[in-house]
Design an enzyme around this catalytic site. Structure first.
Site, PDB file in Angstrom:
ATOM      1  N   CYS A 256       0.834  -1.202   0.000  1.00  0.00           N
ATOM      2  CA  CYS A 256       0.000   0.000   0.000  1.00  0.00           C
ATOM      3  C   CYS A 256       0.871   1.255   0.000  1.00  0.00           C
ATOM      4  CB  CYS A 256      -0.914   0.004   1.221  1.00  0.00           C
ATOM      5  SG  CYS A 256      -1.997   1.446   1.291  1.00  0.00           S
TER       6      CYS A 256
ATOM      7  N   LYS B  35       1.963  -9.586   0.442  1.00  0.00           N
ATOM      8  CA  LYS B  35       1.533  -8.876  -0.769  1.00  0.00           C
ATOM      9  C   LYS B  35       2.460  -7.686  -0.945  1.00  0.00           C
ATOM     10  CE  LYS B  35      -2.530  -7.066  -3.159  1.00  0.00           C
ATOM     11  NZ  LYS B  35      -2.104  -5.712  -3.529  1.00  0.00           N
TER      12      LYS B  35
ATOM     13  N   GLY C  75      -4.390  -4.721 -12.673  1.00  0.00           N
ATOM     14  CA  GLY C  75      -4.886  -4.613 -14.039  1.00  0.00           C
ATOM     15  C   GLY C  75      -5.719  -5.758 -14.543  1.00  0.00           C
TER      16      GLY C  75
END
Length: 341
Positions: A100, A139, A213
């Site tokens: 993030c 992540k 995406g």
């Protein structure tokens, strides 16, 4: 303690953790459309787990399994303690956010800024693993700012894997910590799928999933067919959940859950229970606005829910009125087709 589910290969498709979006109501709705995809909570900071309202932060429905908790933080001790606490909630996986790019996250020295400190990430995940009986995953981004992803990403994977992590979800873009907003960081830095594919080839023993995406099931399947272990879908799964999640279980060779209308109907008892406990209709229906995207009447569906679900006393009659917009549009379309024949 919740009963955990069989999560074998659940990483083949997952719905990304998204702040203010993937709360427990959203996840319950998504689960109706796919039995197998992994669902992720919004990011919760380790500090909040330690000092905040644990039930409110960690509670969820058993129907959501397989479900993963995403934690944010950079203090190994705090993260280890947060994982120990979360054990009682029975999540299927606990994920560390190293991706993030928001200012708020940077100021706390966690999120994407940790791409610059792989040794600290290794210490964090080691503490988490020591306190967990479920997989600890990471992540991350491919790099930040002026880092060279070709050099930085393999070093990052190698360092963190040495601490015991075998499962990485890689957002295939850089994060620019200065100069781009979080929204721009999801769109402006170019995607580099080839780099993530090369990481899978370089680290075949690791579970490598890709994020960024991906907007269709066909696209996800294409990436899986190229050798990646999993695909994580973000905003497309929220804005058009039916297109991404209905039919998703075919990736496991299985039949999916409800179709789009069945999922909406199956939300009725959940909505009634939520309202009976003092909840508001819009807390649930705000996650359902996009479920009929692309269908005749979708605009009317969104309008009714947006205008009426937050009014005092709003209940299932608002859902029925929104569904009526779809029925009217379908009837109108049929009449036009019949007139044209």
């Amino acid at each position: 303690m919740q009963e955990k589910s069989d999560i074998s290969n659940s990483y083949r498709l997952s719905v990304a953790p998204m702040m203010d979006w993937t709360d427990r109501h959203c996840r319950y709705f998504h689960r109706l459309m796919t039995r197998r995809a992994m669902l992720y909570t919004e990011m919760v900071t380790a500090s909040a787990v330690l000092h905040g309202p644990k039930d409110r932060l960690l509670d969820y429905s058993a129907a959501e399994h397989p479900v993963a908790l995403q934690l944010g933080g950079s203090d190994p001790r705090e993260l280890g303690q947060a994982v120990a606490i979360a054990q009682d909630w029975g999540y299927d996986e606990i994920n560390l956010n190293v991706g993030c790019p928001s200012d708020r996250v940077q100021s706390g020295c966690f999120g994407a800024v940790l791409m610059e400190r792989p040794a600290l990430v290794a210490d964090c995940v080691a503490a988490m693993i020591a306190n967990s009986d479920v997989p600890i995953t990471v992540k991350c981004r491919i790099g930040v700012d002026d880092q060279d992803p070709e050099r930085v990403l393999p070093q990052f994977l190698q360092t963190v894997a040495a601490a015991g992590v075998t499962h990485f979800i890689i957002h295939a873009r850089k994060a620019w910590l200065q100069g781009l907003s979080p929204k721009e960081n999801r769109e402006v830095p170019p995607l580099d799928y080839d780099l993530v594919l090369r990481m899978k080839a370089a680290f075949p023993e690791l579970t490598i999933c890709i994020n960024g995406g991906v907007s269709t099931l066909a696209q996800a399947k294409g990436l899986l067919d190229q050798g990646l272990d999993g695909v994580m879908v973000g905003r497309a799964a929220y804005h058009d959940p039916a297109a991404v999640l209905v039919g998703a279980d075919a990736l496991w060779g299985e039949q999916s859950g409800f179709d789009v209308f069945g999922a909406v109907e199956a939300m009725r008892p959940y909505i009634l229970d939520h309202i009976a406990q003092g909840g508001k209709l819009h807390q649930i229906t705000r996650h359902m606005l996009g479920v009929f995207a692309g269908r005749a009447g979708a605009r009317g569906w969104r309008r009714v829910l947006s205008e009426r679900a937050n009014k005092p006393g709003a209940g299932l009659e608002v859902l029925d009125a929104a569904l009526a917009e779809l029925e009217h549009a379908a009837a109108g379309g049929l009449a036009l087709r019949e007139a044209a024949v």
